[in-house]
Design an enzyme around this catalytic site. Structure first.
Site, mmCIF file in Angstrom:
data_model
loop_
_atom_site.group_PDB
_atom_site.id
_atom_site.type_symbol
_atom_site.label_atom_id
_atom_site.label_comp_id
_atom_site.label_asym_id
_atom_site.label_seq_id
_atom_site.Cartn_x
_atom_site.Cartn_y
_atom_site.Cartn_z
ATOM 1 N N ARG A 129 11.464 -0.548 12.211
ATOM 2 C CA ARG A 129 10.177 -0.746 12.890
ATOM 3 C C ARG A 129 10.206 -2.041 13.707
ATOM 4 N NH1 ARG A 129 5.266 0.341 8.767
ATOM 5 N NH2 ARG A 129 4.320 -1.049 10.312
ATOM 6 N N ARG A 170 11.715 -5.954 5.020
ATOM 7 C CA ARG A 170 11.580 -4.522 5.320
ATOM 8 C C ARG A 170 12.158 -4.209 6.706
ATOM 9 N NH1 ARG A 170 5.618 -1.854 5.116
ATOM 10 N NH2 ARG A 170 5.471 -2.477 7.287
ATOM 11 N N ARG A 215 -9.466 0.502 9.261
ATOM 12 C CA ARG A 215 -9.060 -0.868 9.592
ATOM 13 C C ARG A 215 -10.145 -1.616 10.350
ATOM 14 N NH1 ARG A 215 -3.247 0.068 9.292
ATOM 15 N NH2 ARG A 215 -2.057 -1.810 9.692
ATOM 16 N N LYS A 239 0.824 -1.212 0.000
ATOM 17 C CA LYS A 239 0.000 0.000 0.000
ATOM 18 C C LYS A 239 0.863 1.270 0.000
ATOM 19 C CE LYS A 239 -2.156 -1.075 3.829
ATOM 20 N NZ LYS A 239 -1.600 -2.375 4.295
ATOM 21 N N ARG A 294 -0.061 -9.488 13.300
ATOM 22 C CA ARG A 294 -0.660 -8.402 12.500
ATOM 23 C C ARG A 294 -1.519 -8.978 11.383
ATOM 24 N NH1 ARG A 294 4.724 -5.663 11.191
ATOM 25 N NH2 ARG A 294 3.636 -4.316 9.728
HETATM 26 N N1 LIG Z 1 -6.469 2.597 11.261
HETATM 27 C C1 LIG Z 1 -5.798 2.055 12.288
HETATM 28 N N2 LIG Z 1 -6.491 1.568 13.351
HETATM 29 C C2 LIG Z 1 -5.838 1.029 14.388
HETATM 30 N N3 LIG Z 1 -4.499 0.894 14.455
HETATM 31 C C3 LIG Z 1 -3.765 1.351 13.418
HETATM 32 C C4 LIG Z 1 -4.376 1.958 12.275
HETATM 33 N N4 LIG Z 1 -3.404 2.324 11.408
HETATM 34 C C5 LIG Z 1 -2.227 1.953 11.955
HETATM 35 N N5 LIG Z 1 -2.436 1.357 13.162
HETATM 36 C C6 LIG Z 1 -1.379 0.826 14.076
HETATM 37 O O1 LIG Z 1 -0.105 1.046 13.486
HETATM 38 C C7 LIG Z 1 0.556 -0.192 13.137
HETATM 39 C C8 LIG Z 1 1.337 -0.009 11.841
HETATM 40 O O2 LIG Z 1 0.456 0.373 10.801
HETATM 41 P P1 LIG Z 1 0.961 0.554 9.295
HETATM 42 O O3 LIG Z 1 2.114 1.471 9.235
HETATM 43 O O4 LIG Z 1 -0.237 0.856 8.470
HETATM 44 O O5 LIG Z 1 1.621 -0.820 8.951
HETATM 45 P P2 LIG Z 1 1.298 -2.105 8.183
HETATM 46 O O6 LIG Z 1 0.075 -1.954 7.350
HETATM 47 O O7 LIG Z 1 2.529 -2.321 7.383
HETATM 48 O O8 LIG Z 1 1.129 -3.085 9.311
HETATM 49 C C9 LIG Z 1 -0.583 -1.212 13.101
HETATM 50 O O9 LIG Z 1 -0.128 -2.517 13.340
HETATM 51 C C10 LIG Z 1 -1.486 -0.674 14.230
HETATM 52 O O10 LIG Z 1 -0.956 -0.977 15.495
#
Ligand SMILES: Nc1ncnc2c1ncn2[C@@H]1O[C@H](COP(=O)(O)OP(=O)(O)O)[C@@H](O)[C@H]1O
Length: 207
Positions: free
Chosen positions: A134, A128, A89, A14, A146
């Site tokens: 991270r 990554r 999400r 994404k 996740r």
């Molecule tokens: N919309 C959301 N609702 C709840 N938690 C979120 C949301 N966006 C991000 N997070 C938190 O941030 C973390 C990392 O998100 P993101 O950078 O989108 O990584 P990825 O999609 O690669 O897991 C998620 O695992 C969650 O803990």
């Protein structure tokens, strides 16, 4: 405005595709993951609370991310549109996004899901993790958590957009350029016909 939800599990691509899309369509990229990591970097209370959950691969509470998106929409009144990446999400987040956009007389035009299987996701995220810094990318059990959170809590968001006839899925495995081309094909089919709206509005005023 053109508003797109880019959807898919962690590691689906994404972020990579968002960067290409903002350049092509002149959009603002709103990634809740990036917004949360900015809070962590600034050491805010919100960041400190979110970090614990994020490092464990769990979601942060809906009201936190909804509040961040609300602020970001208000901070960008002149945007040509938005790409929502990693948001919504959960179904309550998806409902809230519709409500927030409606306040600005806007809506989601289409939702595009990038589909990638778990083993490929784990491989990509571990790779990554070697450079991203991270913590949630560096431990296989957290990565798998996740993916499980995505399957149990996030995947149903697809149904929310399917009901609105806005859901489109693409295979997220393949050349980056080829996937980008397919995403652009979908967007071009669903983007609002900007030129028609003012003309129609003018006609109605005259009539
Ligand atoms: N919309 C959301 N609702 C709840 N938690 C979120 C949301 N966006 C991000 N997070 C938190 O941030 C973390 C990392 O998100 P993101 O950078 O989108 O990584 P990825 O999609 O690669 O897991 C998620 O695992 C969650 O803990």
């Amino acid at each position: 405005m053109l508003n797109i939800v880019l959807f898919g599990p962690p590691g689906a691509g994404k972020g990579t595709q968002s960067q290409k899309l903002i350049a092509r369509y002149n959009l603002v990229h709103l990634s809740t993951g990036d917004l949360l990591r900015a809070q962590i970097a600034q050491g805010t209370d919100l960041g400190i609370r979110a970090k614990k959950l994020m490092d464990e691969g769990l979601l942060v509470p809906d009201e936190v991310v909804i509040g961040m998106i609300d602020n970001a929409l208000q901070d960008n009144p002149n945007a040509g549109g938005f790409i929502f990446d990693g948001f919504p999400r959960t179904v309550p987040q998806a409902r809230s996004l519709d409500e927030l956009l409606a306040k600005h007389d806007e809506k989601i035009n289409c939702m595009i899901a990038l589909e990638v299987g778990e083993e490929e996701l784990v491989k990509r995220l571990l790779e990554r993790g070697k450079t991203s810094g991270r913590p949630d990318d560096q431990d296989e059990s957290k990565i798998r958590r996740r993916v499980t959170v995505y399957n149990t809590e996030t995947a149903q968001v697809a149904g929310y957009y399917a009901e609105q006839k806005k859901f489109h899925a693409l295979n997220g495995i393949g050349e980056i350029e080829s996937i980008f081309g397919q995403i652009c094909g979908l967007i071009d089919k669903h983007k609002p016909a900007a030129a028609e709206t003012p003309a129609e509005a003018t006609k109605e005023v005259k009539a």
